[in-house]
Design a protein around this motif. Sequence first.
Motif, PDB file in Angstrom:
ATOM      1  N   PHE A 139      47.885  36.392  36.630  1.00  0.00           N
ATOM      2  CA  PHE A 139      47.830  37.322  35.499  1.00  0.00           C
ATOM      3  C   PHE A 139      47.222  36.648  34.271  1.00  0.00           C
ATOM      4  N   VAL A 140      47.625  35.380  34.004  1.00  0.00           N
ATOM      5  CA  VAL A 140      47.125  34.665  32.829  1.00  0.00           C
ATOM      6  C   VAL A 140      45.598  34.561  32.899  1.00  0.00           C
ATOM      7  N   TYR A 141      45.069  34.165  34.075  1.00  0.00           N
ATOM      8  CA  TYR A 141      43.609  34.023  34.205  1.00  0.00           C
ATOM      9  C   TYR A 141      42.934  35.392  34.184  1.00  0.00           C
ATOM     10  N   HIS A 142      43.576  36.368  34.858  1.00  0.00           N
ATOM     11  CA  HIS A 142      43.009  37.719  34.933  1.00  0.00           C
ATOM     12  C   HIS A 142      42.805  38.302  33.529  1.00  0.00           C
ATOM     13  N   GLN A 143      43.829  38.103  32.681  1.00  0.00           N
ATOM     14  CA  GLN A 143      43.777  38.701  31.331  1.00  0.00           C
ATOM     15  C   GLN A 143      42.627  38.171  30.498  1.00  0.00           C
ATOM     16  N   GLU A 144      42.160  36.958  30.868  1.00  0.00           N
ATOM     17  CA  GLU A 144      41.076  36.366  30.080  1.00  0.00           C
ATOM     18  C   GLU A 144      39.713  36.952  30.447  1.00  0.00           C
ATOM     19  N   SER A 145      39.662  37.732  31.542  1.00  0.00           N
ATOM     20  CA  SER A 145      38.381  38.332  31.934  1.00  0.00           C
ATOM     21  C   SER A 145      38.185  39.662  31.198  1.00  0.00           C
ATOM     22  N   THR A 146      36.926  40.078  31.070  1.00  0.00           N
ATOM     23  CA  THR A 146      36.631  41.346  30.390  1.00  0.00           C
ATOM     24  C   THR A 146      36.914  42.510  31.339  1.00  0.00           C
ATOM     25  N   PRO A 147      37.666  43.548  30.865  1.00  0.00           N
ATOM     26  CA  PRO A 147      37.923  44.691  31.753  1.00  0.00           C
ATOM     27  C   PRO A 147      36.621  45.278  32.307  1.00  0.00           C
ATOM     28  N   GLY A 148      36.587  45.529  33.607  1.00  0.00           N
ATOM     29  CA  GLY A 148      35.412  46.140  34.245  1.00  0.00           C
ATOM     30  C   GLY A 148      34.389  45.123  34.726  1.00  0.00           C
ATOM     31  N   SER A 149      34.576  43.824  34.351  1.00  0.00           N
ATOM     32  CA  SER A 149      33.602  42.801  34.760  1.00  0.00           C
ATOM     33  C   SER A 149      33.801  42.438  36.238  1.00  0.00           C
ATOM     34  N   ALA A 150      32.832  41.673  36.783  1.00  0.00           N
ATOM     35  CA  ALA A 150      32.932  41.249  38.189  1.00  0.00           C
ATOM     36  C   ALA A 150      34.157  40.352  38.362  1.00  0.00           C
ATOM     37  N   GLU A 151      34.425  39.517  37.343  1.00  0.00           N
ATOM     38  CA  GLU A 151      35.578  38.620  37.434  1.00  0.00           C
ATOM     39  C   GLU A 151      36.883  39.417  37.447  1.00  0.00           C
ATOM     40  N   ASP A 152      36.946  40.450  36.624  1.00  0.00           N
ATOM     41  CA  ASP A 152      38.110  41.336  36.580  1.00  0.00           C
ATOM     42  C   ASP A 152      38.368  41.917  37.969  1.00  0.00           C
ATOM     43  N   ARG A 153      37.306  42.403  38.617  1.00  0.00           N
ATOM     44  CA  ARG A 153      37.463  43.026  39.941  1.00  0.00           C
ATOM     45  C   ARG A 153      37.939  42.000  40.971  1.00  0.00           C
ATOM     46  N   LEU A 154      37.455  40.754  40.832  1.00  0.00           N
ATOM     47  CA  LEU A 154      37.880  39.686  41.754  1.00  0.00           C
ATOM     48  C   LEU A 154      39.380  39.428  41.644  1.00  0.00           C
ATOM     49  N   TRP A 155      39.882  39.389  40.390  1.00  0.00           N
ATOM     50  CA  TRP A 155      41.316  39.144  40.187  1.00  0.00           C
ATOM     51  C   TRP A 155      42.160  40.296  40.707  1.00  0.00           C
ATOM     52  N   VAL A 156      41.657  41.529  40.519  1.00  0.00           N
ATOM     53  CA  VAL A 156      42.383  42.700  41.039  1.00  0.00           C
ATOM     54  C   VAL A 156      42.547  42.549  42.557  1.00  0.00           C
ATOM     55  N   GLU A 157      41.463  42.135  43.219  1.00  0.00           N
ATOM     56  CA  GLU A 157      41.473  41.974  44.676  1.00  0.00           C
ATOM     57  C   GLU A 157      42.430  40.833  45.089  1.00  0.00           C
ATOM     58  N   ARG A 158      42.361  39.712  44.363  1.00  0.00           N
ATOM     59  CA  ARG A 158      43.247  38.570  44.681  1.00  0.00           C
ATOM     60  C   ARG A 158      44.716  38.960  44.533  1.00  0.00           C
ATOM     61  N   GLU A 159      45.029  39.656  43.454  1.00  0.00           N
ATOM     62  CA  GLU A 159      46.421  40.067  43.216  1.00  0.00           C
ATOM     63  C   GLU A 159      46.897  41.029  44.310  1.00  0.00           C
ATOM     64  N   ALA A 160      46.028  41.969  44.678  1.00  0.00           N
ATOM     65  CA  ALA A 160      46.408  42.944  45.717  1.00  0.00           C
ATOM     66  C   ALA A 160      46.680  42.222  47.032  1.00  0.00           C
ATOM     67  N   ARG A 161      45.848  41.214  47.344  1.00  0.00           N
ATOM     68  CA  ARG A 161      46.037  40.475  48.612  1.00  0.00           C
ATOM     69  C   ARG A 161      47.299  39.640  48.591  1.00  0.00           C
ATOM     70  N   LEU A 162      47.572  38.990  47.449  1.00  0.00           N
ATOM     71  CA  LEU A 162      48.800  38.177  47.348  1.00  0.00           C
ATOM     72  C   LEU A 162      50.028  39.076  47.549  1.00  0.00           C
ATOM     73  N   LEU A 163      49.974  40.265  46.970  1.00  0.00           N
ATOM     74  CA  LEU A 163      51.099  41.199  47.120  1.00  0.00           C
ATOM     75  C   LEU A 163      51.243  41.663  48.567  1.00  0.00           C
ATOM     76  N   ARG A 164      50.107  42.039  49.167  1.00  0.00           N
ATOM     77  CA  ARG A 164      50.127  42.637  50.510  1.00  0.00           C
ATOM     78  C   ARG A 164      50.455  41.619  51.593  1.00  0.00           C
ATOM     79  N   ILE A 165      49.864  40.409  51.482  1.00  0.00           N
ATOM     80  CA  ILE A 165      49.971  39.457  52.593  1.00  0.00           C
ATOM     81  C   ILE A 165      51.187  38.539  52.452  1.00  0.00           C
TER      82      ILE A 165
END
Length: 160
Positions: A47-73
């Motif tokens: 979350f700390v690293y994610h928040q530092e990315s700009t909303p809608g950026s490629a980095e933002d989307r990467l963190w969304v995906e990482r968080e979803a995978r950590l939750l799911r797996i």
Amino acid sequence: MRAFEDKDFMTAALIGLLGNAYLWVKAGHIIFVIFWMAGLFMMPRFFVYHQESTPGSAEDRLWVEREARLLRIILKPSLIVVWVFGLALALDTGAFVQGWFHLKFLVVLGLSGYHGWMVGYARRLAAGDRRLSGKTLRILNEVPGIAAVLIVVLAIVKPF
Ligand code: HEM
């Protein structure tokens, strides 16, 4: 009075339920506790690293995906297995009537609530809502560590 006798009978009937599988279930419980705790420690860091990315950026989307995978797996399956095995151990040992277990149960409920908060915050971040500061997230990151100390002391020392 009758209800009390029935409860006693139920407790007695369930004690020893796991038989020889008891130690395997306990090993499984602790293995999945480790996985769950690992996920609980990682997520607020994400979350700390994610928040530092700009909303809608490629980095933002990467963190969304990482968080979803950590939750799911990791986080979701571990939470389920820790609870199922923990409740089986409690039925087997009759822990529901023991003082240390009452407090452990409360702390574990709190930790499960923290898990739920993380699921919600991941959703907010995915929607571009960054409502907590990095400092607050770092402080919140201490919650699972403190809970783990309390739970392990209660489960092993059983001070009351
Ligand atoms: C999710 C709900 C949980 C339930 C219902 C539960 C229940 C139990 C029960 C009944 C035992 C057996 C205690 C005994 O042998 O006397 C046990 C063992 C243990 N639990 Fe849990 N537990 C839960 C979550 C956790 C968590 C989150 C942790 C650590 C952070 C944890 C750490 C341990 C440890 C270290 C033991 C081994 C204790 C020993 O054998 O002396 N448990 N648990």
